[in-house]
Every structure is written in C-alpha cells, then in structure tokens.
Design a protein around this motif. Structure first.
Motif, short mmCIF file in Angstrom:
data_model
loop_
_atom_site.label_atom_id
_atom_site.label_comp_id
_atom_site.label_asym_id
_atom_site.label_seq_id
_atom_site.Cartn_x
_atom_site.Cartn_y
_atom_site.Cartn_z
N ILE A 100 49.31 40.04 4.60
CA ILE A 100 48.42 41.17 4.89
C ILE A 100 48.35 41.38 6.40
CG2 ILE A 100 46.02 41.96 4.78
CD1 ILE A 100 45.82 40.52 2.10
N ARG A 101 48.31 40.29 7.15
CA ARG A 101 48.21 40.40 8.62
C ARG A 101 49.39 41.15 9.23
NH1 ARG A 101 47.21 34.20 9.91
NH2 ARG A 101 44.99 34.05 9.48
N VAL A 102 50.60 40.81 8.84
CA VAL A 102 51.79 41.35 9.50
C VAL A 102 51.91 42.87 9.34
CG1 VAL A 102 54.31 41.28 9.53
CG2 VAL A 102 53.01 39.16 9.48
N PRO A 103 51.80 43.44 8.12
CA PRO A 103 51.90 44.90 8.06
C PRO A 103 50.74 45.63 8.73
CG PRO A 103 51.53 44.01 5.86
CD PRO A 103 51.74 42.85 6.78
N VAL A 104 49.56 45.04 8.70
CA VAL A 104 48.42 45.67 9.38
C VAL A 104 48.64 45.66 10.89
CG1 VAL A 104 45.96 45.40 9.89
CG2 VAL A 104 46.76 45.26 7.53
N LEU A 105 49.12 44.54 11.42
CA LEU A 105 49.39 44.46 12.85
C LEU A 105 50.50 45.43 13.25
CD1 LEU A 105 48.97 43.07 15.60
CD2 LEU A 105 50.73 41.44 14.91
N CYS A 150 55.22 47.77 1.67
CA CYS A 150 56.17 47.51 0.58
C CYS A 150 57.05 46.30 0.89
CB CYS A 150 57.03 48.73 0.30
SG CYS A 150 56.12 50.09 -0.43
N LEU A 151 57.53 46.18 2.12
CA LEU A 151 58.33 45.03 2.50
C LEU A 151 57.52 43.74 2.43
CD1 LEU A 151 60.44 46.42 5.47
CD2 LEU A 151 61.24 45.83 3.18
#
Length: 177
Positions: A100-105, A150-151
C-alpha cells in the motif's frame, strides 16, 4: 595517525560515504547557484515566484506538514492492518503494508510533479511553446496511479502465492509423472 572507521562514525555520526555524497550535493548546489546567479533566485517584481521562496516553502511544507502526515498515516495503516509480530499466524503471511505504501508514495510524488499541469499553471506559455493544452495531465496522473495500484496488487498476489507454495509441506513419495 589515521582515524579508524568506528571513531570517524562516532565523531561525524555516519560513515565516510555519507559525508562524501553530502559534500557532492553541496558542490552541485553551489555550481547550480553560480550558474543561475544570485539575481535569479529572488524575483523583485513577483517575489512569490522566486526560486528561494519556493525552496524554503517546500522545505517547510515537507518537514512540518507532509512528514508528520505520512508518519500518522503509516501508524494508522499498521494499526488497521496489524503488525506481523503482533498477530501470530500458523502459516507465514506476506505483510500488506508495503504494497500500500509504495503505490501511494509513487502517486503522491507524481501528483507533485504533475500538479502545475493539472491546475493549469502557465497554460498560455505552455500552449505557446508546445502547441498543446494542459488537458492530459490529470488523466495521465490518474492512469499512472491506477497502474501503480494494479502492479502492487499483482506483486502482492504473486508473492502470496509463492509464500503459500513454499509453506505447504510436500510429500517425498508422491510424484506426478
């Protein structure tokens, strides 16, 4: 007598490569300042568009607003999803927090990058220089955000399947021929 790495770290607070990279960054900033010229840093006619004001404003916004918000969101995310150490599971599970952190960042950083185009700042200049409008900026940011999500879901699913396959006990005597 040379200073040992442990003593250097005790004096400076970090290792030597950190000091070298930081020194290189300051040298690069100094080169940019000398190439730009101090007169370009402060605009007399429109002071709020000067580089120095935006730099100081960005530092204040990041350090005093965004960093505490990110820390609070991270704590909330861990509280909602639970910590892996706090909840024992019979089978190992893949922690969801980083997915969750990575796509939000990534989406947040791209929003900062695309924001002038999304709010159509400098629309006339951009149109005169390129012949294009700012219309696609919001759509592109939304598509990239969807792609990141999606990734991330795909990576989580693959890692969960691999973890599940590795954690299931296999029998030695059974083979599919």
């Amino acid at each position: 007598m040379p200073i040992s790495p442990g003593r250097f770290r005790a004096i400076y607070g970090a290792r030597l490569p950190h000091l070298l990279v930081l020194t290189g960054c300051f040298l690069l900033a100094g080169c940019a300042l000398s190439a730009l010229g101090p007169d370009r840093l402060f605009g007399a006619d429109v002071w709020w568009q000067s580089i120095a004001v935006w730099f100081v404003g960005a530092a204040i916004v990041v350090d005093l607003i965004l960093l505490p918000l990110c820390a609070a969101a991270n704590r909330g995310l861990i509280a909602v999803l639970g910590s892996r150490r706090a909840v024992p599971h019979p089978a190992p599970r893949v922690p969801l927090v980083n997915y969750i952190r990575v796509p939000v960042l990534a989406s947040g950083l791209l929003l900062v990058l695309f924001l002038p185009g999304i709010i159509e700042q400098g629309a006339r200049t951009h149109l005169a220089a390129t012949g294009h409008t700012h219309a696609p900026f919001l759509e592109r940011w939304l598509w990239l955000t969807l792609l990141f999500c999606c990734l991330s879901v795909l990576a989580y699913a693959v890692r969960s399947c691999v973890r599940r396959i590795r954690s299931t006990p296999s029998t030695e005597g059974e083979r599919d021929d």
